[in-house]
Enzyme design. Structure first.
Site, PDB file in Angstrom:
ATOM      1  N   GLY A  96      37.438 -15.827  12.150  1.00 55.11           N
ATOM      2  CA  GLY A  96      37.239 -17.046  12.881  1.00 55.11           C
ATOM      3  C   GLY A  96      38.280 -17.468  13.831  1.00 55.11           C
ATOM      4  O   GLY A  96      38.887 -19.029  13.875  1.00 55.11           O
ATOM      5  N   SER A  97      39.406 -16.770  14.276  1.00 59.45           N
ATOM      6  CA  SER A  97      40.410 -17.306  15.102  1.00 59.45           C
ATOM      7  C   SER A  97      39.840 -17.932  16.117  1.00 59.45           C
ATOM      8  O   SER A  97      40.470 -18.923  16.915  1.00 59.45           O
ATOM      9  CB  SER A  97      41.270 -16.046  15.311  1.00 59.45           C
ATOM     10  OG  SER A  97      41.026 -15.245  15.917  1.00 59.45           O
ATOM     11  N   MET A 106      28.630 -10.454  14.416  1.00 59.30           N
ATOM     12  CA  MET A 106      28.542  -9.035  14.686  1.00 59.30           C
ATOM     13  C   MET A 106      26.827  -8.760  14.344  1.00 59.30           C
ATOM     14  O   MET A 106      26.418  -7.906  13.665  1.00 59.30           O
ATOM     15  CB  MET A 106      29.518  -8.437  13.663  1.00 59.30           C
ATOM     16  CG  MET A 106      30.821  -8.335  13.766  1.00 59.30           C
ATOM     17  SD  MET A 106      31.305  -7.931  15.815  1.00 59.30           S
ATOM     18  CE  MET A 106      33.153  -7.955  15.779  1.00 59.30           C
ATOM     19  N   ASN A 113      29.143 -15.425  24.440  1.00 57.08           N
ATOM     20  CA  ASN A 113      29.832 -14.433  23.760  1.00 57.08           C
ATOM     21  C   ASN A 113      31.208 -14.124  24.200  1.00 57.08           C
ATOM     22  O   ASN A 113      31.544 -14.379  25.251  1.00 57.08           O
ATOM     23  CB  ASN A 113      29.142 -13.294  23.716  1.00 57.08           C
ATOM     24  CG  ASN A 113      29.431 -12.141  22.398  1.00 57.08           C
ATOM     25  OD1 ASN A 113      30.080 -12.704  21.550  1.00 57.08           O
ATOM     26  ND2 ASN A 113      29.690 -10.937  23.054  1.00 57.08           N
ATOM     27  N   HIS A 163      33.941 -11.177  23.954  1.00 51.22           N
ATOM     28  CA  HIS A 163      34.021  -9.372  23.660  1.00 51.22           C
ATOM     29  C   HIS A 163      35.589  -9.053  24.026  1.00 51.22           C
ATOM     30  O   HIS A 163      36.006  -9.405  24.881  1.00 51.22           O
ATOM     31  CB  HIS A 163      32.986  -8.680  24.426  1.00 51.22           C
ATOM     32  CG  HIS A 163      33.053  -7.278  23.825  1.00 51.22           C
ATOM     33  ND1 HIS A 163      32.422  -7.007  22.620  1.00 51.22           N
ATOM     34  CD2 HIS A 163      33.564  -6.175  24.507  1.00 51.22           C
ATOM     35  CE1 HIS A 163      32.912  -5.604  22.522  1.00 51.22           C
ATOM     36  NE2 HIS A 163      33.248  -5.202  23.439  1.00 51.22           N
ATOM     37  N   ASP A 165      26.561  -6.959  24.465  1.00 52.94           N
ATOM     38  CA  ASP A 165      27.555  -7.287  25.301  1.00 52.94           C
ATOM     39  C   ASP A 165      27.638  -6.908  26.805  1.00 52.94           C
ATOM     40  O   ASP A 165      28.034  -6.530  27.274  1.00 52.94           O
ATOM     41  CB  ASP A 165      28.816  -6.337  24.953  1.00 52.94           C
ATOM     42  CG  ASP A 165      29.322  -6.629  23.397  1.00 52.94           C
ATOM     43  OD1 ASP A 165      29.145  -7.902  22.882  1.00 52.94           O
ATOM     44  OD2 ASP A 165      29.497  -5.586  22.764  1.00 52.94           O
ATOM     45  N   GLU A 197      42.020 -14.353  24.356  1.00 61.07           N
ATOM     46  CA  GLU A 197      40.563 -14.674  23.900  1.00 61.07           C
ATOM     47  C   GLU A 197      40.733 -16.278  23.683  1.00 61.07           C
ATOM     48  O   GLU A 197      39.991 -16.926  23.961  1.00 61.07           O
ATOM     49  CB  GLU A 197      40.094 -13.877  22.637  1.00 61.07           C
ATOM     50  CG  GLU A 197      40.055 -12.455  22.990  1.00 61.07           C
ATOM     51  CD  GLU A 197      39.095 -11.769  21.666  1.00 61.07           C
ATOM     52  OE1 GLU A 197      38.308 -12.344  21.032  1.00 61.07           O
ATOM     53  OE2 GLU A 197      39.632 -10.580  21.321  1.00 61.07           O
TER      54      GLU A 197
HETATM   55  C1  GAR Z   1      37.368 -10.803  18.355  1.00 59.67           C
HETATM   56  O1  GAR Z   1      38.204  -9.968  18.788  1.00 59.67           O
HETATM   57  C2  GAR Z   1      36.095 -10.907  18.971  1.00 59.67           C
HETATM   58  O2  GAR Z   1      35.991 -10.603  20.646  1.00 59.67           O
HETATM   59  C3  GAR Z   1      35.280  -9.860  18.562  1.00 59.67           C
HETATM   60  O3  GAR Z   1      35.399  -9.938  17.313  1.00 59.67           O
HETATM   61  C4  GAR Z   1      36.834 -10.584  16.947  1.00 59.67           C
HETATM   62  C5  GAR Z   1      36.401 -11.989  16.192  1.00 59.67           C
HETATM   63  O4  GAR Z   1      37.729 -12.423  15.749  1.00 59.67           O
HETATM   64  N1  GAR Z   1      33.977  -9.841  18.784  1.00 59.67           N
HETATM   65  C6  GAR Z   1      33.272  -8.628  19.147  1.00 59.67           C
HETATM   66  O5  GAR Z   1      33.804  -7.473  18.935  1.00 59.67           O
HETATM   67  C7  GAR Z   1      31.725  -8.827  19.466  1.00 59.67           C
HETATM   68  N2  GAR Z   1      31.196  -7.615  19.880  1.00 59.67           N
HETATM   69  P1  GAR Z   1      38.062 -14.058  15.227  1.00 59.67           P
HETATM   70  O6  GAR Z   1      36.880 -14.001  14.000  1.00 59.67           O
HETATM   71  O7  GAR Z   1      39.077 -14.122  14.533  1.00 59.67           O
HETATM   72  O8  GAR Z   1      37.436 -14.942  16.218  1.00 59.67           O
END
Ligand code: GAR
Length: 228
Positions: free
Chosen positions: A14-15, A92, A109, A111, A147, A176
Site C-alpha cells: 500500500g505504498s 493483483m 491503475n 503498473h 494492464d 509511482e
Molecule cells: C506497485 O509497484 C504497483 O505498480 C504494482 O504493485 C506494486 C504495489 O506496491 N502493480 C502491479 O504490478 C499491477 N500489475 P504498493 O502496494 O506498495 O503500492
C-alpha cells in the site's frame, strides 16, 4: 472541478495508497479516500488506511462463486461508501465489465513498467531480467484486459546491468508515488479526455527534464505540476 470520492484497491504494502493519502492531506490532490478495499486480509495497505482513519473492507475471492459475483460485491461496497472513482494500487486481480460498467472511465491503475512492455505481476523483475536500459511506470485507465487501457502518464527511469526486482523496483516506486497522485489530480480537474487509445491532458506540461525530477535521469511525460 469536483473532489474525487476515491476507492483504493490494494493487495499488498500500500505504498501507492500512502502517497495518495499524503497528497490528499497536503492539499495537492483534491480527493477523499472513502474506502480501501483489499482481496487479502493481511495486506499492510489495510493497516495504512486504518492509521489514516479511512474505512476498510476485505473481500476474499473464496467468498464469491464467480469473478462477476466478486465484482458485484466490490461495487456494492464501494457505492455504499459513495465512491465515484477507483484507483487500483497494487491490486493483483483483473476486473470484469460488471465493475467497469459501474465506474465508467473512472477506474485507474498503476503498473511498474513502461507499458505495453512487461505487463503482469512481475513487471519490475521481468524488465530487469530482460536487460532493458530504461524502465518505469505507467498510469492508465482500466479496461477488461490486463494492464492495457489508455495511458495517462509514464515515467522512465534508468535500468542498470546489476539491477534486480528490488533495486529496479524501488527506483520505479519512487516515481509511482509521484505520477499516480498527479494523474488523479488531472482527473479531479476534469482535464483528461479519452480519444480511442489516446488520453489528452488539457494544458499538459511538456515532458519533465531530468533536472525537474528527484530520480537521476528520470523522464516524466506529461510533465509533473507543482506539488507532485
Ligand atoms: C506497485 O509497484 C504497483 O505498480 C504494482 O504493485 C506494486 C504495489 O506496491 N502493480 C502491479 O504490478 C499491477 N500489475 P504498493 O502496494 O506498495 O503500492
Amino acid at each position: 472541478m469536483a473532489r474525487l470520492n476515491l476507492g483504493v484497491l490494494v493487495s499488498g504494502g500500500g505504498s501507492n495508497l500512502q502517497s495518495i493519502l499524503d497528497k490528499s492531506a497536503s492539499g495537492a490532490l483534491d480527493a477523499d479516500v472513502r474506502l480501501v478495499l483489499s482481496n487479502k486480509p493481511n495486506a499492510y495497505g489495510l493497516e495504512r488506511a486504518r492509521l489514516a482513519g479511512v474505512p476498510t473492507a476485505c473481500l476474499e475471492h473464496a467468498s464469491c462463486p464467480s469473478r462477476e459475483e466478486y465484482d458485484r460485491e466490490m461495487v456494492r461496497l464501494l457505492e455504499e461508501h459513495a465512491v465515484d472513482t477507483v484507483a487500483m494500487a497494487g491490486f493483483m486481480r483483473m476486473v470484469t465489465p460488471v465493475f467497469l460498467d459501474a465506474f465508467h472511465s473512472r477506474v485507474l491503475n498503476i503498473h511498474p513498467s513502461l507499458l505495453p512492455s512487461f505487463p503482469g505481476v512481475r513487471g519490475q523483475g521481468d524488465a530487469a531480467a530482460y536487460g532493458v536500459r530504461l524502465s518505469g511506470c505507467t498510469v492508465h485507465f482500466v479496461d477488461e484486459h490486463m494492464d492495457n487501457g489508455p495511458i495517462i502518464i509514464q515515467a522512465a527511469v534508468p535500468a542498470m546491468a546489476d539491477d534486480d526486482t528490488k533495486t529496479l523496483g524501488s527506483r520505479i516506486l519512487e516515481m509511482e508515488h509521484r505520477v499516480y497522485p498527479q494523474a488523479l489530480q488531472w482527473l479531479a480537474e476534469e482535464r483528461l479526455t479519452i480519444q480511442g487509445r489516446q488520453v489528452v491532458v488539457q494544458e499538459a506540461r511538456p515532458a519533465a527534464s531530468p533536472a525537474g525530477t528527484t530520480v537521476t535521469g528520470a523522464l516524466v511525460n506529461p510533465g509533473l505540476e507543482n506539488g507532485f
